[in-house]
Design a protein around this motif. Sequence first.
Motif, mmCIF file in Angstrom:
data_model
loop_
_atom_site.group_PDB
_atom_site.id
_atom_site.type_symbol
_atom_site.label_atom_id
_atom_site.label_comp_id
_atom_site.label_asym_id
_atom_site.label_seq_id
_atom_site.Cartn_x
_atom_site.Cartn_y
_atom_site.Cartn_z
ATOM 1 N N PHE A 112 16.216 2.447 -1.575
ATOM 2 C CA PHE A 112 14.811 2.387 -1.989
ATOM 3 C C PHE A 112 13.888 2.801 -0.850
ATOM 4 C CE2 PHE A 112 10.819 -0.050 -2.348
ATOM 5 C CZ PHE A 112 10.336 0.518 -3.508
ATOM 6 N N LEU A 113 14.157 2.284 0.357
ATOM 7 C CA LEU A 113 13.293 2.619 1.496
ATOM 8 C C LEU A 113 13.474 4.070 1.938
ATOM 9 C CD1 LEU A 113 13.190 -0.514 3.826
ATOM 10 C CD2 LEU A 113 11.639 0.173 2.011
ATOM 11 N N LEU B 48 13.360 6.484 -0.136
ATOM 12 C CA LEU B 48 12.492 7.282 -1.003
ATOM 13 C C LEU B 48 11.156 7.534 -0.315
ATOM 14 C CD1 LEU B 48 13.048 5.408 -4.404
ATOM 15 C CD2 LEU B 48 14.138 7.534 -3.676
ATOM 16 N N LYS C 119 7.335 8.066 -4.398
ATOM 17 C CA LYS C 119 8.407 7.687 -5.327
ATOM 18 C C LYS C 119 8.600 6.168 -5.363
ATOM 19 C CE LYS C 119 11.092 11.975 -5.350
ATOM 20 N NZ LYS C 119 12.412 12.606 -5.091
ATOM 21 N N ARG C 120 8.399 5.508 -4.218
ATOM 22 C CA ARG C 120 8.510 4.042 -4.213
ATOM 23 C C ARG C 120 7.488 3.429 -5.159
ATOM 24 N NH1 ARG C 120 8.490 2.725 2.242
ATOM 25 N NH2 ARG C 120 9.941 4.356 2.873
ATOM 26 N N HIS D 55 13.400 -5.494 3.530
ATOM 27 C CA HIS D 55 13.297 -4.770 2.263
ATOM 28 C C HIS D 55 12.470 -5.574 1.254
ATOM 29 C CE1 HIS D 55 17.454 -2.986 3.491
ATOM 30 N NE2 HIS D 55 16.457 -2.270 3.986
ATOM 31 N N ILE E 85 8.781 -4.433 -0.408
ATOM 32 C CA ILE E 85 8.550 -4.318 -1.848
ATOM 33 C C ILE E 85 7.328 -5.135 -2.252
ATOM 34 C CG2 ILE E 85 9.498 -4.924 -4.116
ATOM 35 C CD1 ILE E 85 12.276 -4.196 -2.964
#
Length: 762
Positions: A680-681, A683, A687-688, A707, A711
């Motif tokens: 995820f990171l 991206l 995109k996140r 993480h 978020i």
Amino acid sequence: MAGSSFPAWSRSVEQCATEFGVDVNRGLSEKIIEKKREQYGWNELKKVDGKPIWKLVLEQFDDLLVKILLVAAFVSFFLTYIDGEQSGENGLTAYVEPLVIFLILIINAAVGVWQESNAERALEALKEMQPEHAKVLRDGELIPDLLARELVPGDIVELRVGDKVPADMRVASLQTTTFRVEQSSLTGESQAVIKTPHAVQLEDVELQGKDCMVFSGTTVVNGCCVCIVVSTGMNTEIGKIQAQIHEASLEEDDTPLKKKLDEFGERLTLVIGVICVLVWIINYKYFLSWEWKGLLPTNIKFSFEKCTYYFEIAVALAVAAIPEGLPAVITTCLALGTSKMAQKNAIVRKLPSVETLGCTTVICSDKTGTLTTNQMSVMQLVGIGPVPGSIRDFYVEGTTYSPYDGGILGWSGILDRNLQTIAEIAAVCNDAGIAYKGTQFRATGLPTEAALKILVEKMGVPNVLAQAKIDQQRDSGEHLSDHSMVKLGCCEWWNLNQNRVATLEFDRSRKSMGVIVRNAIGKNRILVKGAVENLLERSSFLQLKDGTVVPIDDFSRDSLLAKLNMMSSKSLRCLAFAFKEELDEFDTYNGENHPAHQILLDPVNYANLESDLIFAGIVALQDPPRQEVKKAIEDCREAGIHVMVITGDNKNTAEAICREIGLFYEGEDLTGKSFTGRDFLALSPEKRIKVLSGKSGQVFSRAEPKHKQEIVRILKDAGEVVAMTGDGVNDAPALKLADIGIAMGIAGTEVSIDSSASNLFL
């Protein structure tokens, strides 16, 4: 600095010893220790200085509505004083209104100061997770009780079962075949983790992937090892979490309620100010008059006394218009809300959190211990039927370590020979126990083995008289004593009938554990539990329902493997049970003095001993979802709240649990909905945001504290009101940063509870 940046997990033991200048067999010398102490300091978390009381008091008045009320109180006091001077009546009763306003503000400030002073307790709770002493090798001498705060990078530390890890350390060597650490509170992994001295190939690897590292604050549940200290104090993983908690505390935003009150105060100030000015101007003719001569005013008359009088009237109107009772009304309403929530076992630690909870638009939830019970439980028991290839399924109720929690569905109460074998292996090939504390049953040792012992208690024993006695002890409560081990009658019965003479410890190559036992007539057997595929591969026979032993055929293997695949797809962890009766040179084995004992000194021989086994059955275990979770997610959907799961557990387990709790539908394509924290990171920022803006469920696995925190930060920046739920140390930074942190309390860590000090405790 080596203690903070050296990637010890990707280096060999020799390279680590060289880096820290230590001989693993002698430890550090006093001279080197002094130099390292100057370089690294003490092995303790830094105390973050809190705000002084005077600053906390001033901050309670840094609110627009409070400032308006203060001005109103002062003006009211001044006008009352002027009126009293003019009328000659200046008693205490005349000052009731300003005094009441002052009293309300003082009470609100006192409550605020008390809450703020509690907010930093999370940092102190982290310190309590660190042990006080450690077993350390220095100058060739083993110091059994060195103060943990005196450790420095390079120290050689011995760890045993039950020890709490005093610093981040690199495993140098194992003194037992296996070594396991319970680190779920730090990483979110639901199972105890096997540690090895072998280096990890990658430098850039997540916390969960550092198999040769043990981390400060975690607990040893199996085995013994020698480690090299590589990080101490604030450089440890738990120290980094403290820094993240402190960082999050500095980023705390106003609650939605405070934002609305500030907005209301601004508008109220503007409206009242305009009205007061208009009232004063409308009465200008009473204190200001003039005559016109052409275009210029002449003969201007001004009365300062009347001007002041009408100004006092305008100010009095402003004071009357200000809702002095609003803070008291808000506090009362929120207090009523907290009272109702307390009836549902939810303790609110700051009153505005009641309103924030109602404004929540996104819930970020941890998995282990929050959505699940964080207690391994046997969910399914698979026995062999009356003929080869036939399988019997039994479903086990209960999700805790309590022997009273549920039973076995479809259970006739009769233990046939095959089920007796399964119960015997589960009870005897087992090193765990159950402790009772307060009203909670807790595992000691491996959670998986503790769950097997609870299964045995639910299965019972084949001896009717013994079972009656066990039931009588349970009914009388004889087996329960606070802060002590629980007496498990059925497990004790099986162990009394078998004398355990040797243990073949678990290792990663054969993926099994065995014990050599001797019964009352002097007959030795090997009882084995382990990975289903491995035990099937080493099994030559099958035990049927009536105890008959027959050669295992391909059809039986395929049937058992198909059952294994079906259970594994549901995120169930499967263990197989097998035994062996013909032991050759170990038929008469009775201890260290036996000639065959030398064979047991080398674990390489264990696989050969555990060959030609008789396969008995399978159990499937899981850290099960809490029963109320599925309904809660449905309620959130109906309320328009976006739910996402953020966990440190592996991806497959996280996805399976999310399907089970209803976050995803069966067969749903999880592309763009399931990520690891690292992926995820990786991206782009755009995109996140796009991923997090989706209104369907999402799951983030292998997520580290940073993480989770990132978020939550992205969601807040996008204008969402974020609630974070969790129970572990790894959840603490995100709990602190979220608009409302919800600590899952009974089994939760003090760190997570105190990190939600401004929020909610369940």
